[in-house]
Scaffold this motif. Structure first.
Motif, PDB file in Angstrom:
ATOM      1  N   ASN A  54      -7.073  -9.771   0.029  1.00 36.79           N
ATOM      2  CA  ASN A  54      -5.673  -9.035   0.037  1.00 36.79           C
ATOM      3  C   ASN A  54      -5.037  -9.514   1.318  1.00 36.79           C
ATOM      4  O   ASN A  54      -5.444  -8.971   2.365  1.00 36.79           O
ATOM      5  N   CYS A 107      -3.220   1.354  -5.017  1.00 35.11           N
ATOM      6  CA  CYS A 107      -4.079   1.215  -3.759  1.00 35.11           C
ATOM      7  C   CYS A 107      -4.604   2.454  -3.103  1.00 35.11           C
ATOM      8  O   CYS A 107      -3.750   3.406  -2.926  1.00 35.11           O
ATOM      9  N   CYS A 120      -7.428  -1.297  -2.620  1.00 35.43           N
ATOM     10  CA  CYS A 120      -7.017  -2.797  -2.518  1.00 35.43           C
ATOM     11  C   CYS A 120      -7.265  -3.057  -0.881  1.00 35.43           C
ATOM     12  O   CYS A 120      -7.064  -4.177  -0.402  1.00 35.43           O
ATOM     13  N   HIS A 121      -8.097  -2.218  -0.179  1.00 41.19           N
ATOM     14  CA  HIS A 121      -8.323  -2.379   1.192  1.00 41.19           C
ATOM     15  C   HIS A 121      -9.463  -1.546   1.508  1.00 41.19           C
ATOM     16  O   HIS A 121      -9.655  -0.533   0.992  1.00 41.19           O
ATOM     17  N   HIS A 146       0.902  -1.193   0.100  1.00 36.33           N
ATOM     18  CA  HIS A 146      -0.028   0.021  -0.119  1.00 36.33           C
ATOM     19  C   HIS A 146       0.856   1.109   0.188  1.00 36.33           C
ATOM     20  O   HIS A 146       0.449   2.316   0.792  1.00 36.33           O
ATOM     21  N   CYS A 176      -2.327  -5.248   2.380  1.00 39.94           N
ATOM     22  CA  CYS A 176      -2.573  -3.800   3.002  1.00 39.94           C
ATOM     23  C   CYS A 176      -3.511  -3.907   4.037  1.00 39.94           C
ATOM     24  O   CYS A 176      -3.301  -3.258   4.905  1.00 39.94           O
TER      25      CYS A 176
HETATM   26 ZN   LIG Z   1      -4.420  -1.389  -0.342  1.00 40.25          ZN
END
Ligand SMILES: [Zn+2]
Ligand SMILES: Nc1nc2c(ncn2[C@@H]2O[C@H](COP(=O)(O)OP(=O)(O)OP(=O)(O)O)[C@@H](O)[C@H]2O)c(=O)[nH]1
Ligand SMILES: [Mg+2]
Ligand SMILES: [Zn+2]
Ligand SMILES: [Zn+2]
Lengths: 113, 294
Positions: free
Chosen positions: B182, B5, B153-154, A2, B185
């Motif tokens: 996932n 992300c 992605c989170h 991230h 993350c």
């Molecule tokens: Zn993410």
């Protein structure tokens, strides 16, 4: 992990610090990144450049200070250095090591004008 | 793999149960992204050789300012607000995390049906696209709110904070949050939940806890799912559990099958204990009125 989200977090910290401090330009951003934080530094650098464009910190240099990982070994009670979460205790070989340092992801200081 | 992300368009789709199904969609671009979009037109064409690039430490007249701020501090503050909101109402919230397809939705559906007579359950469904999972949850009898994260992605605390008043879970109820599939993350983004529950399925390989240690370190409970398939596989359960405990010595582990129901008694007992504690520990201020909706 991230890195784009992290870069966005850095941007909002830098922008609000610049607003509060009345800085017209931020030329360097110094980060502290712990060894256990799982940050991909190259990816973060890339995202940082992209995300800062057009802001008060556009074109700023990002500097990353590595902070070492450490943990408390539940087995032998020692405070020991570790490089990753699943590392064994270097003193007794046990895997029951609770991380105590190295999870940091911080903006430490800014160089401003 | 995570270069996208957090910057997608996020959509909220409240899905009510049964015939009352309403399907409002709230398009939402995080403020930070919008804020950055405007100045792009004014960019100089030369990327990467601006004056600051030439900076040599020690030669600059710039002034150093110490600020010491956690990069995820903003998310953490919003997560604390969510946690306080939940605690005030005695709501027990779990954040379910796993790789795609390990069985989160199947497990939630069975859990909802098993608890149907005991306590109300609501679900926040996080997926990049589609409302399929929320529809499966609705079919099992719970109210669900779908959050589509787009490229994100989170789930983050801000998304969940916006979902809570829309979903309006009952006091002393169970809130299940299915995160985006996932293993990376979601470990770093606190949503305000009581516990992260990581689901590992036996088709994924024993080494996942060592490959994705952060997730297993962040979780309090691991559900080892799809154990009904063990006779057909060479998956070494003891090894997988040992790897998980190597990363997180305090991790509790329960072996389950979301399709056959094997192992559900200890899992449901764990949930009931959490529900009880949330009710007893509720910080309910006197005269608290519940948010409208639901
Ligand atoms: Zn993410
Ligand atoms: N044999 C077996 N199959 C299972 C079990 N749990 C889930 N499955 C199957 O695994 C597949 C994926 O299950 P889902 O519940 O959709 O998984 P998920 O984690 O919600 O997936 P995403 O939301 O896409 O990340 C489906 O085909 C399920 O039927 C189980 O305990 N045993
Ligand atoms: Mg699902
Ligand atoms: Zn990511
Ligand atoms: Zn030791």
């Amino acid at each position: 992990m991230h890195e784009m989200s992290l870069a966005e977090g850095i941007r909002s910290i830098v922008e609000s610090a610049a607003r509060d401090g009345g800085f017209s330009r931020v030329t360097r951003v110094v980060l502290e990144i712990g060894a256990l934080s799982a940050v991909e530094k190259d990816a973060l650098r890339f995202c940082f450049d992209a995300v800062m464009r057009g802001t008060v910190a556009g074109g700023a240099v990002v500097e990353m200070i590595d902070l070492p990982g450490a943990g408390l070994c539940v087995q032998c009670g020692r405070n020991v250095p570790i490089a990753a979460r699943y590392d064994a205790c270097p003193a007794c070989g046990s895997y029951r090591v609770q991380p105590t340092a190295g999870m940091e992801m911080r903006v430490r200081e800014l160089e401003v004008e | 793999m995570c270069s996208v992300c957090g910057c997608g368009e996020v959509q909220f789709r409240p899905v009510a149960d049964g015939a009352r199904a309403q399907s409002a969609t709230v398009g939402w671009r995080p403020a930070a992204v919008t804020a950055n979009a405007a100045p792009v037109a004014e960019l100089p064409l030369d990327f990467g050789s601006g004056p600051a690039r030439a900076h040599a430490p020690g030669l600059s007249q710039g002034q150093m300012v110490r600020i010491e701020q956690d990069i995820l501090g903003y998310n953490d503050r919003l997560a604390s607000a969510n946690r306080a909101w939940l605690a005030a109402r005695g709501i027990f919230a779990l954040n379910l995390v796993s790789s795609p397809g390990s069985g989160k939705t199947t497990l939630l559906c069975r859990t909802i049906r098993a608890l149907a007579d005991e306590c109300p359950v609501t679900v926040v469904e996080g997926d990049q696209q589609t409302e399929f999972d929320a529809e499966r949850i609705r079919a099992s009898g719970a109210r669900a709110l779908q959050i589509n994260t787009g490229k994100g992605c989170h789930l983050d605390a801000q998304m969940v904070g916006r979902a809570l008043p829309i979903l309006a879970p009952a006091d002393d109820s169970l809130l299940l949050i299915e995160n985006v599939g996932n293993l990376v993350c979601p470990a770093a983004f606190d949503l305000g939940e009581a516990h992260k529950v990581v689901i590992l399925s036996v088709t994924e390989g024993e080494d996942k806890p060592l490959k994705y240690p952060d997730m297993f370190a962040a979780a309090d409970l691991m559900l080892l799912n799809k154990v009904d398939l063990l006779p057909h596989l060479s998956f070494d359960v003891d090894k997988a559990e040992a790897f998980a405990r190597r990363v997180n010595p305090a991790l509790q582990i329960i072996r389950v099958s979301a399709t056959t129901g094997e192992g559900f008694e200890p899992w449901l007992a764990w949930v009931r204990l959490g529900l009880e504690r949330a009710t007893v520990g509720a910080t309910r201020p006197t005269g608290l009125t519940r948010m409208a909706g639901g």
